[in-house]
Structures are given as structure tokens and as C-alpha cells.
Design an enzyme around this catalytic site. Structure first.
Site, PDB file in Angstrom:
ATOM      1  N   THR A  67      91.565 -15.058 -60.168  1.00 30.72           N
ATOM      2  CA  THR A  67      92.894 -14.713 -59.658  1.00 30.72           C
ATOM      3  C   THR A  67      93.655 -15.961 -59.195  1.00 30.72           C
ATOM      4  N   PHE A  79      85.209 -14.474 -63.418  1.00 26.51           N
ATOM      5  CA  PHE A  79      86.162 -13.691 -64.187  1.00 26.51           C
ATOM      6  C   PHE A  79      85.876 -12.217 -63.840  1.00 26.51           C
ATOM      7  N   ASN A  80      85.535 -11.330 -64.725  1.00 26.63           N
ATOM      8  CA  ASN A  80      85.419  -9.922 -64.307  1.00 26.63           C
ATOM      9  C   ASN A  80      83.966  -9.458 -64.297  1.00 26.63           C
ATOM     10  N   ASN A 127      78.124  -7.365 -42.628  1.00 25.21           N
ATOM     11  CA  ASN A 127      78.558  -6.434 -41.567  1.00 25.21           C
ATOM     12  C   ASN A 127      78.663  -4.999 -42.096  1.00 25.21           C
ATOM     13  N   ASP A 155      79.129 -10.045 -38.293  1.00 25.87           N
ATOM     14  CA  ASP A 155      80.467 -10.177 -38.867  1.00 25.87           C
ATOM     15  C   ASP A 155      80.834 -11.657 -38.807  1.00 25.87           C
ATOM     16  N   LYS A 163      91.942 -16.552 -51.250  1.00 24.19           N
ATOM     17  CA  LYS A 163      90.978 -17.336 -52.033  1.00 24.19           C
ATOM     18  C   LYS A 163      91.517 -18.749 -52.260  1.00 24.19           C
ATOM     19  N   ASN A 168      88.662  -1.024 -59.934  1.00 23.80           N
ATOM     20  CA  ASN A 168      88.386  -1.796 -61.140  1.00 23.80           C
ATOM     21  C   ASN A 168      87.990  -0.893 -62.311  1.00 23.80           C
ATOM     22  N   SER A 185      87.755 -16.810 -57.424  1.00 22.28           N
ATOM     23  CA  SER A 185      88.113 -15.798 -58.415  1.00 22.28           C
ATOM     24  C   SER A 185      89.090 -16.376 -59.429  1.00 22.28           C
ATOM     25  N   SER A 228      80.715  -3.694 -44.055  1.00 20.68           N
ATOM     26  CA  SER A 228      82.060  -3.120 -44.139  1.00 20.68           C
ATOM     27  C   SER A 228      82.308  -2.547 -45.530  1.00 20.68           C
ATOM     28  N   PRO A 269     101.507  -2.816 -61.190  1.00 19.16           N
ATOM     29  CA  PRO A 269     102.275  -3.984 -60.752  1.00 19.16           C
ATOM     30  C   PRO A 269     101.351  -5.172 -60.465  1.00 19.16           C
ATOM     31  N   TYR A 279      95.228 -11.178 -51.211  1.00 23.22           N
ATOM     32  CA  TYR A 279      93.825 -11.429 -51.584  1.00 23.22           C
ATOM     33  C   TYR A 279      93.718 -12.771 -52.321  1.00 23.22           C
TER      34      TYR A 279
HETATM   35  P1  NAD Z   1      81.396  -6.515 -52.182  1.00 25.66           P
HETATM   36  O1  NAD Z   1      82.450  -5.906 -51.323  1.00 25.66           O
HETATM   37  O2  NAD Z   1      80.462  -5.617 -52.901  1.00 25.66           O
HETATM   38  O3  NAD Z   1      80.514  -7.520 -51.297  1.00 25.66           O
HETATM   39  C1  NAD Z   1      81.053  -8.256 -50.215  1.00 25.66           C
HETATM   40  C2  NAD Z   1      80.120  -8.060 -49.036  1.00 25.66           C
HETATM   41  O4  NAD Z   1      80.649  -8.780 -47.916  1.00 25.66           O
HETATM   42  C3  NAD Z   1      80.007  -6.597 -48.605  1.00 25.66           C
HETATM   43  O5  NAD Z   1      78.635  -6.242 -48.485  1.00 25.66           O
HETATM   44  C4  NAD Z   1      80.719  -6.546 -47.253  1.00 25.66           C
HETATM   45  O6  NAD Z   1      80.147  -5.577 -46.396  1.00 25.66           O
HETATM   46  C5  NAD Z   1      80.532  -7.972 -46.767  1.00 25.66           C
HETATM   47  N1  NAD Z   1      81.567  -8.420 -45.818  1.00 25.66           N
HETATM   48  C6  NAD Z   1      82.900  -8.309 -45.940  1.00 25.66           C
HETATM   49  N2  NAD Z   1      83.511  -8.826 -44.864  1.00 25.66           N
HETATM   50  C7  NAD Z   1      82.538  -9.293 -44.054  1.00 25.66           C
HETATM   51  C8  NAD Z   1      82.545  -9.930 -42.797  1.00 25.66           C
HETATM   52  N3  NAD Z   1      83.681 -10.173 -42.143  1.00 25.66           N
HETATM   53  N4  NAD Z   1      81.361 -10.286 -42.246  1.00 25.66           N
HETATM   54  C9  NAD Z   1      80.184 -10.020 -42.879  1.00 25.66           C
HETATM   55  N5  NAD Z   1      80.130  -9.412 -44.076  1.00 25.66           N
HETATM   56  C10 NAD Z   1      81.293  -9.050 -44.658  1.00 25.66           C
HETATM   57  O7  NAD Z   1      82.118  -7.503 -53.195  1.00 25.66           O
HETATM   58  P2  NAD Z   1      81.533  -8.295 -54.442  1.00 25.66           P
HETATM   59  O8  NAD Z   1      82.124  -7.714 -55.652  1.00 25.66           O
HETATM   60  O9  NAD Z   1      80.076  -8.438 -54.329  1.00 25.66           O
HETATM   61  O10 NAD Z   1      82.252  -9.704 -54.213  1.00 25.66           O
HETATM   62  C11 NAD Z   1      81.626 -10.773 -53.543  1.00 25.66           C
HETATM   63  C12 NAD Z   1      82.601 -11.933 -53.435  1.00 25.66           C
HETATM   64  O11 NAD Z   1      83.047 -12.302 -54.729  1.00 25.66           O
HETATM   65  C13 NAD Z   1      83.851 -11.612 -52.622  1.00 25.66           C
HETATM   66  O12 NAD Z   1      84.188 -12.742 -51.851  1.00 25.66           O
HETATM   67  C14 NAD Z   1      84.901 -11.356 -53.692  1.00 25.66           C
HETATM   68  O13 NAD Z   1      86.189 -11.662 -53.243  1.00 25.66           O
HETATM   69  C15 NAD Z   1      84.466 -12.322 -54.781  1.00 25.66           C
HETATM   70  N6  NAD Z   1      84.920 -11.908 -56.132  1.00 25.66           N
HETATM   71  C16 NAD Z   1      84.594 -10.654 -56.589  1.00 25.66           C
HETATM   72  C17 NAD Z   1      85.064 -10.254 -57.838  1.00 25.66           C
HETATM   73  C18 NAD Z   1      84.743  -8.878 -58.364  1.00 25.66           C
HETATM   74  O14 NAD Z   1      85.436  -8.434 -59.281  1.00 25.66           O
HETATM   75  N7  NAD Z   1      83.725  -8.172 -57.871  1.00 25.66           N
HETATM   76  C19 NAD Z   1      85.832 -11.126 -58.626  1.00 25.66           C
HETATM   77  C20 NAD Z   1      86.120 -12.390 -58.138  1.00 25.66           C
HETATM   78  C21 NAD Z   1      85.651 -12.767 -56.880  1.00 25.66           C
HETATM   79  N1  UFG Z   2      92.685  -1.010 -65.716  1.00 25.73           N
HETATM   80  C1  UFG Z   2      93.081   0.222 -66.198  1.00 25.73           C
HETATM   81  N2  UFG Z   2      92.765   1.324 -65.463  1.00 25.73           N
HETATM   82  C2  UFG Z   2      92.062   1.270 -64.299  1.00 25.73           C
HETATM   83  C3  UFG Z   2      91.652   0.000 -63.819  1.00 25.73           C
HETATM   84  C4  UFG Z   2      91.999  -1.122 -64.555  1.00 25.73           C
HETATM   85  O1  UFG Z   2      93.711   0.309 -67.237  1.00 25.73           O
HETATM   86  O2  UFG Z   2      91.812   2.317 -63.670  1.00 25.73           O
HETATM   87  C5  UFG Z   2      92.983  -2.224 -66.527  1.00 25.73           C
HETATM   88  C6  UFG Z   2      93.843  -3.246 -65.800  1.00 25.73           C
HETATM   89  O3  UFG Z   2      95.197  -2.973 -66.016  1.00 25.73           O
HETATM   90  C7  UFG Z   2      93.365  -4.543 -66.455  1.00 25.73           C
HETATM   91  C8  UFG Z   2      91.890  -4.281 -66.772  1.00 25.73           C
HETATM   92  O4  UFG Z   2      91.756  -2.863 -66.773  1.00 25.73           O
HETATM   93  O5  UFG Z   2      94.028  -4.745 -67.671  1.00 25.73           O
HETATM   94  C9  UFG Z   2      90.932  -4.862 -65.739  1.00 25.73           C
HETATM   95  O6  UFG Z   2      91.311  -4.425 -64.446  1.00 25.73           O
HETATM   96  P1  UFG Z   2      90.363  -4.643 -63.170  1.00 25.73           P
HETATM   97  O7  UFG Z   2      91.047  -4.027 -62.001  1.00 25.73           O
HETATM   98  O8  UFG Z   2      88.985  -4.181 -63.496  1.00 25.73           O
HETATM   99  O9  UFG Z   2      90.277  -6.227 -63.035  1.00 25.73           O
HETATM  100  P2  UFG Z   2      91.435  -7.298 -62.772  1.00 25.73           P
HETATM  101  O10 UFG Z   2      91.312  -8.317 -63.842  1.00 25.73           O
HETATM  102  O11 UFG Z   2      92.748  -6.687 -62.569  1.00 25.73           O
HETATM  103  O12 UFG Z   2      90.986  -7.909 -61.367  1.00 25.73           O
HETATM  104  C10 UFG Z   2      89.635  -8.314 -61.095  1.00 25.73           C
HETATM  105  C11 UFG Z   2      89.381  -8.206 -59.599  1.00 25.73           C
HETATM  106  C12 UFG Z   2      90.217  -9.208 -58.859  1.00 25.73           C
HETATM  107  C13 UFG Z   2      89.943 -10.562 -59.402  1.00 25.73           C
HETATM  108  C14 UFG Z   2      90.188 -10.598 -60.889  1.00 25.73           C
HETATM  109  C15 UFG Z   2      89.793 -11.929 -61.466  1.00 25.73           C
HETATM  110  O13 UFG Z   2      89.713  -6.898 -59.126  1.00 25.73           O
HETATM  111  O14 UFG Z   2      89.858  -9.184 -57.498  1.00 25.73           O
HETATM  112  O15 UFG Z   2      89.413  -9.595 -61.541  1.00 25.73           O
HETATM  113  O16 UFG Z   2      88.497 -12.229 -61.119  1.00 25.73           O
HETATM  114  F1  UFG Z   2      90.746 -11.445 -58.788  1.00 25.73           F
END
Ligand code: NAD
Ligand code: UFG
Length: 335
Positions: free
Chosen positions: A123, A174-175, A29, A55, A149, A195, A121, A31, A291, A145
Site C-alpha cells: 500500500t 503484497f496480498n 493484545n 498492548d 505504514k 479482503n 505493505s 485485539s 473507493p 492505514y
Molecule cells: P492480524 O490482525 O491477523 O494480526 C495482527 C496481530 O496484532 C493481531 O493478533 C492483533 O491482536 C495484534 N495487535 C494489534 N494491535 C496490537 C497492539 N496494540 N498490541 C499488541 N498486539 C496488537 O493481521 P495480519 O494479517 O497478520 O497482519 C500482520 C501485519 O502485517 C500487520 O502489521 C499488517 O498491517 C501487515 N500487513 C498485512 C497484510 C494483509 O493483507 N494481511 C498486508 C500488508 C501488511
Molecule cells: N475485492 C472484491 N470483492 C471483495 C473484496 C475485494 O472484488 O469483497 C477485490 C478488490 O476490489 C481488489 C481485489 O479484490 O481488486 C483484492 O482486494 P483485497 O481487499 O483482498 O486486497 P487489497 O489489494 O485491496 O488490499 C490488501 C490489504 C491492504 C494492503 C494491500 C497491499 O487489505 O491492507 O493489500 O498489501 F495494503
């Protein structure tokens, strides 16, 4: 069918799928993404992708797409992912991530599609008691969030128990960081990056002044937070491996897999690696802890190796080089 296929992980996965000969359709979509990412996939692969601007909260539209096609499996990325935003707008997160997934599952059932790869995730492990994290560790969530999940994971487990015809791979990332080695697709945050890696990249390219490091008093190697960074191309390949697994004899109805490298990297270590890869200085200041952050998190990815035949190959140097190439070639993202 790939939902969320124009986003960060979706684009890289679609490219891997297309290059492996899989016939891919995408739903998004927009978004949190833009149409240009799809054009880049087409340019890189030399193939047209069928795309539906839908969507997943809209069940009727989903039904129309399924009716007009003949899907055999779904990879489900679509969802919202910003932890802080989820605390401010929980209903939006539950609607997109939980209700959207329920709609998808219902329509999949209706059209007899029962193979699903779901984006979960790390998480869902909350603050783990020991490391590395294995798939059977207890799960908990500390924000909407993460809760969304976890809720979907429970729904998928119930579904798999009720009807073993379902084959579901629940991938706990993971990341994910880095970008495609061409520099043509990558992570394109629509706002200030939450991130670490995209924030560092934007500092390197001069878009942001300096990095804030959230705490240097954690019980880790240098006091900064430790994570298991994984190159998005390795992650994308993990989806192909999971899809193949779902078609195999040994596929279980619900199978969770950690997708990580199993190596903990601190914030300062990543900053240093990025400086080396880019030749740019990354100014930073240490500020208070964010936090909800945990000290350290990394995977035991043995299960994915054994059952999917998958492991990550690219290291931190590749992650930084590729993230930097993408950022340098596209200083304002896809726009
Ligand atoms: P992203 O936001 O780049 O991609 C998600 C896509 O889904 C986007 O293109 C967005 O437009 C689309 N979308 C969102 N809501 C929608 C809806 N209601 N209908 C249709 N499309 C919709 O995110 P990403 O990093 O590619 O993550 C993909 C998936 O992996 C997500 O579910 C996210 O929670 C999960 N994930 C991501 C991370 C990360 O760090 N990137 C870590 C763990 C899990
Ligand atoms: N960090 C900083 N400064 C920043 C951003 C992050 O110091 O500006 C630190 C954070 O404190 C952490 C590390 O960098 O120690 C990684 O942080 P991210 O925000 O990149 O990643 P997280 O591990 O906090 O979270 C990510 C995704 C979550 C997901 C999780 C596990 O954002 O959605 O990984 O997959 F759930």
C-alpha cells in the site's frame, strides 16, 4: 520476540521460526486474534511458546517483558490493518501502528536490541505509474492505514541513518492469502471480511450468500482488479530469510524488500481457481468500484531473491486449496 504473533501472518511465521529452531516469544493484545491460535502453534510444533498478553501502546508493560528476557531480534506484526476502519477511526490507527511502534523502538534501544523485521505493505506504493513495482518506486498513501505504514517506514529510515547499529528489514507484503497446509491455522476475520480470499472462502462454506466484485471496468485482462497474491507460508519463510539476512555481514541498516510472486491475478481468475480447488460454486455479482482501489498491483521481487535468497514457491492452486481446507475444517474460525 514476535509482536502480533497470534494473528494471521504471525502464527504462520512463528511456526516456521520454531520449526527452524528459533526460540520464540510472542506479544499480542488479542485485539484481532484469539488464544486458540497459539495452542494450535504448540500442537503443530510440539513446543511450548512463551506468550505475553501485552498492548504495545503500553510502554511500561513492554519494558517489563524486555527486562525479564534476553531478546536478540524483533519481528513486528502488531498493528491494525483494515483500510475502511482506518478512515473512520484514524486516531486509533495512528496510536496502534505509529505510537505502538515508537514505544517498541524505544524499549528495544533501551535493552540494546537493534535487529528488526517490520511488516510494511504494498500500500505504500499508492497507485504505481508502472508495473512491476520495484523497491525504489515513489511512495504515497491514500488512507490513514497506509499513512501509518509510510510514517513508520520514514521513522525506521531516520533511525537507521542516525545509528547504523540498527539492522532493519522492511518487508512490503503484497496480498497474503491461503493457510497452513495442515488446515489448523489460517486467517480468522473477526467481522465481515474486507479482503477477497476470506470473503470467497466464506461464500464457499455457505456463511455468505454471494461475493460482490468491486468493478469490472478496470483496464485489466478481464476488467476486474489485479493483485499479486502470495501464500502465507511463503511469506512466513520470507521472514526467516530476512532475519538471517539481518545477522549477515552484508545487512544494511535499512533494507526494504518486496515480498510477492510477481504475478498479477484478477478477481475473476481467483474466483475460478477457488471454484476448481474447492468444487464449490461461488455466486457473485458485479457492483461499483470500491473507493480507493487501484486497477493493478504486482511486485518485482528480485531484490528479495538476490539478497535474502528467498522466492515464493506456492502457486494460486495451493493458495486456494489451503484456504479452503482451513475454512472447511474451521467453518467458524478458531471459535
Ligand atoms: P492480524 O490482525 O491477523 O494480526 C495482527 C496481530 O496484532 C493481531 O493478533 C492483533 O491482536 C495484534 N495487535 C494489534 N494491535 C496490537 C497492539 N496494540 N498490541 C499488541 N498486539 C496488537 O493481521 P495480519 O494479517 O497478520 O497482519 C500482520 C501485519 O502485517 C500487520 O502489521 C499488517 O498491517 C501487515 N500487513 C498485512 C497484510 C494483509 O493483507 N494481511 C498486508 C500488508 C501488511
Ligand atoms: N475485492 C472484491 N470483492 C471483495 C473484496 C475485494 O472484488 O469483497 C477485490 C478488490 O476490489 C481488489 C481485489 O479484490 O481488486 C483484492 O482486494 P483485497 O481487499 O483482498 O486486497 P487489497 O489489494 O485491496 O488490499 C490488501 C490489504 C491492504 C494492503 C494491500 C497491499 O487489505 O491492507 O493489500 O498489501 F495494503
Amino acid at each position: 520476540m514476535v509482536t502480533g504473533g497470534s494473528g494471521f501472518i504471525g502464527t504462520h511465521t512463528c511456526l516456521e521460526l520454531i520449526n527452524a529452531g528459533v526460540n520464540v516469544s510472542i506479544i499480542d493484545n488479542f485485539s484481532n486474534s484469539v488464544g486458540e491460535s497459539l495452542e494450535r502453534i504448540e500442537r503443530l510444533s510440539g513446543k511450548k511458546v512463551s506468550f505475553y498478553e501485552v498492548d504495545i501502546r503500553n510502554k511500561n508493560s513492554l519494558q517489563e517483558v524486555f527486562k525479564a528476557s534476553d531478546f536478540s531480534a524483533v519481528i513486528h506484526f502488531a498493528g491494525l490493518k483494515a483500510v475502511g476502519e482506518s478512515v473512520s477511526y484514524p486516531v486509533r490507527y495512528y496510536q496502534n501502528n505509529v505510537l505502538g511502534t515508537l514505544n517498541l523502538l524505544d524499549v528495544m534501544s533501551q535493552y540494546n536490541v537493534r535487529k528488526l523485521v517490520f511488516s510494511s505493505s504494498a500500500t505504500v506504493y499508492g497507485d504505481p505509474e508502472t508495473l512491476p513495482i520495484k523497491e525504489f518506486f515513489p511512495r504515497s498513501a491514500t488512507n490513514p492505514y497506509g499513512q501509518s505504514k509510510l510514517m513508520v517506514e520514514h521513522i525506521l529510515e531516520d533511525l537507521a541513518k542516525a545509528d547504523p547499529e540498527w539492522k532493519i528489514a522492511c518487508l512490503r507484503y503484497f496480498n497474503p492469502v491461503g493457510a497452513h497446509s495442515s488446515g489448523m491455522i489460517g486467517e480468522d476475520p473477526q467481522d465481515i471480511p474486507n479482503n477477497l480470499m476470506p470473503y470467497i472462502s466464506q461464500v464457499a462454506v455457505g456463511k455468505r450468500e454471494k461475493l460482490s466484485i468491486f468493478g469490472n471496468d478496470y483496464p485489466t485482462v478481464d476488467g476486474t482488479g489485479v493483485r499479486d497474491y502470495i501464500h502465507v507460508t511463503d511469506l512466513a519463510k520470507g521472514h526467516l530469510a530476512a532475519l538471517n539476512y539481518l545477522y549477515s555481514e552484508q545487512a544494511e541498516s535499512f533494507s526494504p524488500f518486496n515480498l510477492g510472486r510477481g504475478q498479477g491475478i484478477s478477481v475473476l481468475q481467483l474466483v475460478n481457481a477457488f471454484e476448481k480447488a474447492s468444487g464449490r460454486k461461488i455466486p457473485y455479482e458485479v457492483v461499483n468500484r470500491r473507493p480507493g482501489d487501484i486497477a493493478a498491483c504486482y511486485a518485482d521481487a528480485q531484490r528479495a531473491k538476490q539478497l535474502l535468497g528467498w522466492k515464493a514457491h506456492l502457486g494460486v492452486e495451493d493458495m486456494c486449496k489451503d484456504a479452503w481446507r482451513w475454512q472447511e475444517m474451521n467453518p467458524t474460525g478458531y471459535k
